[in-house]
Write an enzyme that holds these catalytic residues in place. Structure first.
Site, short mmCIF file in Angstrom:
data_model
loop_
_atom_site.label_atom_id
_atom_site.label_comp_id
_atom_site.label_asym_id
_atom_site.label_seq_id
_atom_site.Cartn_x
_atom_site.Cartn_y
_atom_site.Cartn_z
N HIS A 94 0.76 -1.07 0.12
CA HIS A 94 -0.11 -0.02 0.07
C HIS A 94 0.94 1.17 0.01
CE1 HIS A 94 -2.91 3.07 1.17
NE2 HIS A 94 -3.62 2.30 0.91
N GLU A 164 -3.44 2.01 -7.45
CA GLU A 164 -3.99 3.12 -6.59
C GLU A 164 -3.01 4.40 -6.71
OE1 GLU A 164 -6.32 1.61 -3.13
OE2 GLU A 164 -4.05 1.58 -2.51
C1 PEP Z 1 -6.92 3.13 0.15
O1 PEP Z 1 -6.65 3.43 1.50
O2 PEP Z 1 -6.36 2.36 -0.44
C2 PEP Z 1 -7.73 4.31 -0.27
C3 PEP Z 1 -7.87 4.03 -1.50
O3 PEP Z 1 -8.08 5.31 0.52
P1 PEP Z 1 -9.42 6.32 -0.03
O4 PEP Z 1 -10.63 5.41 -0.59
O5 PEP Z 1 -9.90 6.83 1.28
O6 PEP Z 1 -8.88 7.06 -0.89
#
Ligand code: PEP
Length: 247
Positions: A94, A164
């Site tokens: 992450h 992400e």
């Molecule tokens: C995450 O922590 O992986 C994330 C996507 O957070 P958020 O949805 O709050 O942006």
């Protein structure tokens, strides 16, 4: 019969929730039973045993795992501990681990291989920073993160990838649909070209809310989402779930 996709919605709790709040969340979310949906809850270590042994329609994951197997490593939580309390898998890489705790691609690779060795599922997070995107380095960064994390990896049935973009996490600003489609195409092509894997399970994460859930559902071929803050209130999460299963 309509060939419906089985979506995955993973809730990342980060460092939040008391036990009481956690029980409330599981009570509400576990009542939602949809055959076309897999719900994953990536929860803090202390709660894993409690929930993994009580709710069988929500898959309990850890948010991290140690890169060591055991021994004199104060504070580390290892694969054998997590397996003994019934976890189903772990998030690895992450961006908060990469950036706040300096996790390198090499450490992430060690974690991936430990999970593979133990036949346990992995959600591998990848994503570029804003600076990298502005400098046109997004594809390079994603490529390097994938190739280095998966050095020595072959059990793709255990793997889910979560794209992400770092700048979209927790900011309230998701990626544009156009850029998301480009990134999806690029990531899927790496898996096909480098590993011969078609249809890698691929999620998007970064400020997913109800509105963006519709974008993922209707404008991409992604397999679901990894969701932080919008999933913490069970009724908000339920609204997102309904967008995936009822549209
Ligand atoms: C995450 O922590 O992986 C994330 C996507 O957070 P958020 O949805 O709050 O942006």
């Amino acid at each position: 019969m309509l060939d419906r996709k089985k979506y995955i919605l993973a809730s990342n709790w980060k460092a939040n929730f008391t036990l009481e709040e956690a029980i409330n969340w599981f009570e509400i979310v576990s009542r939602l039973n949809y055959p076309d949906l897999r719900i994953i809850a990536a929860i803090p270590y202390p709660y894993i045993h409690y929930f993994a042994t009580r709710y069988n329609n929500i898959d309990v994951f850890s948010q991290n795992i140690s890169h060591v197997l055991g021994g004199a490593y104060t504070g580390e939580v290892t694969i054998s501990m997590l397996k003994s309390v019934g976890f189903r898998g772990s998030i690895v890489g992450h961006s908060e681990r990469r950036h706040l705790f300096n996790e390198s691609n090499q450490i992430i690779n060690k974690k991936v291989l430990i999970l593979q060795e133990n036949s346990t599922e992995i959600i591998l997070c990848i994503g570029e920073t804003l600076e990298e995107r502005k400098e046109g380095k997004t594809e390079r960064v994603l490529y390097d993160q994938i190739i280095s994390a998966l050095n020595g990896f072959s059990r793709f049935e255990l793997l889910t990838v979560a794209y992400e973009p770092v700048w979209a996490i927790g900011t309230g600003i998701p990626i544009s649909p156009h850029d998301l489609t480009e990134a999806e195409r690029f990531i899927r092509k790496i898996f096909e070209d480098k590993f011969g894997v078609k249809n890698i399970i691929l999620l998007y994460g970064g400020s997913v809310d109800k509105e963006f859930a519709k974008v993922i559902r209707n404008q991409t071929t992604l397999d679901g989402a990894l969701i932080g803050s919008a999933s913490w209130k069970p009724h908000n999460f339920e609204e997102i779930i309904r967008i995936f299963v009822e549209h």
